[in-house]
Scaffold this active site. Sequence first.
Site, short mmCIF file in Angstrom:
data_model
loop_
_atom_site.label_atom_id
_atom_site.label_comp_id
_atom_site.label_asym_id
_atom_site.label_seq_id
_atom_site.Cartn_x
_atom_site.Cartn_y
_atom_site.Cartn_z
N CYS A 12 40.23 42.06 41.35
CA CYS A 12 40.25 43.04 40.85
C CYS A 12 41.96 43.73 40.11
O CYS A 12 41.24 44.93 39.36
CB CYS A 12 39.18 43.83 41.45
SG CYS A 12 40.17 43.13 43.07
N HIS A 30 39.26 50.86 42.19
CA HIS A 30 40.80 50.93 42.85
C HIS A 30 41.74 51.52 42.02
O HIS A 30 41.39 51.87 40.86
CB HIS A 30 40.69 49.62 42.86
CG HIS A 30 40.38 48.38 43.07
ND1 HIS A 30 39.38 48.63 44.38
CD2 HIS A 30 40.20 47.80 43.33
CE1 HIS A 30 39.49 47.84 45.36
NE2 HIS A 30 39.77 46.57 44.39
#
Length: 340
Positions: free
Chosen positions: A131, A238
Amino acid sequence: MRRINLAIVGATGMVGRTFLKVLEERNLPVENYHLFSSARSAGTALSFMGKEYKVMELTENSLDDGVIDIALFSAGGSTSLKFSPIAASKGCVVIDNSSAWRMDPEVPLVVPEVNPKDILKHRGIIANPNCSTIQAVVALKPLHDKYTIKRIVYSTYQAVSGAGMQGNQDLENGLKGEPPKKFPHPIADNVLPHIDVFEKNGYTKEEMKMVNETKKILGDQNLKITATTVRVPVFNSHSESINVEFEKPFDLEELKNTLAQAPGIIVQDDTAANLYPMPVNVSGKDEVYVGRVRRDESLDSGVNLWVVADNIRKGAATNAVQIAQELIKMWESGQLPNKY
Ligand code: A2P
């Protein structure tokens, strides 16, 4: 044109459930969906596309010859190591979200905005990158094409959802004063400079994933890259501080325009209005958000970027579904043989 059969392995998990949401939003030419989990959740009913689907236990016979065309896997490395080759041997293309196959030289590692043509080289398994790497390379690709990157320094601020359902539970429980089960230390009111296991060189596996996957996706083994990956008490999305050094000089406004025109990027950068990307605004979105774009004044040619993306969507489910969409286009156009 025939419609395909699509399987979701790990349908009850955090990413699996997001596969379902993303598939509902995008119009893939699918005839039948098959939802799989381990024996633990088999029998669970999931409502999807206006229908109730019973989740089935994944077994060696689940992906029998010709039944499934594409399987989106998000069920961990060991499940993928066991079942992906079985599925591929039966004519199914696996798009795998685990780290099991990513660095295999025979397996394309794909971010559709960056290296879609690598899909053409697949032999039954296509890997979805980590990710934190996905959102970074979406931002870096247009800059590498234009200014040639020499060196990258990654510092990440990663959400607990990257650790699956148990990651979210640790933060929820931690906020109530309960001890963690997934993380080695409390995550509530804390910051952990530790994601995945430590390797012999002192880096974590997550850090080395960012280093190695970036080189593979950008197709440049000469890039110099270092990373520090950190878990923060944020539920989702994130954030990354990315410091980039270029071979060539650049004009800052032109660099910002290059980012703004690149696929999959939204530039959100107006410091006078306190505008910059933040997890609370980016969660639920499919694009990669870039802000705080500023010259690194300590280098001849360098820039600092702040890059935020929904790690469960663009960092996992959306990217995998986009790969499936590219694959279907390649079948339809005859660039890849077989399915139509
Ligand atoms: P289950 O619900 O039966 O445990 P997360 O990372 O969010 O925890 O999700 C992991 C997903 O992978 C879940 O859907 C989980 O199913 C699934 N899974 C784990 N092990 C297997 C397995 N051996 N076969 C199929 N699915 C699995």
